[in-house]
Design an enzyme around this catalytic site. Sequence first.
Site, PDB file in Angstrom:
ATOM      1  CG  HIS A 163      41.640  38.011  34.138  1.00 34.42           C
ATOM      2  ND1 HIS A 163      41.929  36.876  34.881  1.00 34.42           N
ATOM      3  CD2 HIS A 163      40.587  37.691  33.329  1.00 34.42           C
ATOM      4  CE1 HIS A 163      41.103  35.907  34.529  1.00 34.42           C
ATOM      5  NE2 HIS A 163      40.279  36.375  33.606  1.00 34.42           N
ATOM      6  NE  ARG A 164      44.948  42.956  40.807  1.00 32.13           N
ATOM      7  CZ  ARG A 164      44.468  41.906  41.493  1.00 32.13           C
ATOM      8  NH1 ARG A 164      43.406  41.262  41.050  1.00 32.13           N
ATOM      9  NH2 ARG A 164      45.056  41.528  42.606  1.00 32.13           N
ATOM     10  CG  LEU A 165      41.564  42.997  32.118  1.00 32.75           C
ATOM     11  CD1 LEU A 165      41.031  42.117  30.993  1.00 32.75           C
ATOM     12  CD2 LEU A 165      42.641  43.947  31.587  1.00 32.75           C
ATOM     13  NE  ARG A 182      39.531  41.574  47.622  1.00 30.69           N
ATOM     14  CZ  ARG A 182      38.424  42.076  47.075  1.00 30.69           C
ATOM     15  NH1 ARG A 182      37.673  41.319  46.283  1.00 30.69           N
ATOM     16  NH2 ARG A 182      38.056  43.322  47.312  1.00 30.69           N
TER      17      ARG A 182
END
Length: 211
Positions: free
Chosen positions: A189-191, A8
């Site tokens: 965005h996994r940042l 997610r």
Amino acid sequence: MELSDIRREYTKGGLRSKDLKADPIDQFNLWLQQAIDAKLPDPTAMTVATVNSNGQPSQRIVLLKHVDKDGFVFYTNLGSRKSEDIKGNSKVSLHFPWHSIERQVAITGTAEKLTAMENMKYFSSRPKESQLAAWASKQSSRISTRGVLEGKFLELKNKFAKGEIPVPSFWGGYRIRPETIEFWQGGEHRLHDRFLFTRQDGHWDVERLAP
């Protein structure tokens, strides 16, 4: 569905250096209060990781009972596996997984036993049933059936029906004096945003880590 397909986005917002408090304990208390206000289940639940004499790590969830500038406090049976681990290696890590608000706090530090006075003060504040449970359970020891545990609980309930329950000699608390405290905030965005506080010569240094 494949496990690798479960994912997610994290969209609750970021964490910027300008928003951090200078003292990580103050930052932790802010986040803890926000977790409480968000009505998270068990916001004070934390994973405690220890390592035994063979180098084998183990983890369990306990409840945070106090936090201040000196550290993070929890209580347990002093004959438990975690206590035996700490006796041989006082280095401990803690982890608070506040999933629904997309936050984590990871702490490393050193465990020290609380004083008898600190143990007594907290023990006397507990519900009577919790006091009895501390006496009834020889934590981490093997028992044949649940009935054995329930029978011991009832026996003690009758024994202490009319009087105060003393603090068991085998029960007490630990304070984890933190050496590092990391704050993690989920990002798109996994940042993700990560900030690591490290104690150096009596003060805290902070640096941003890559996700």
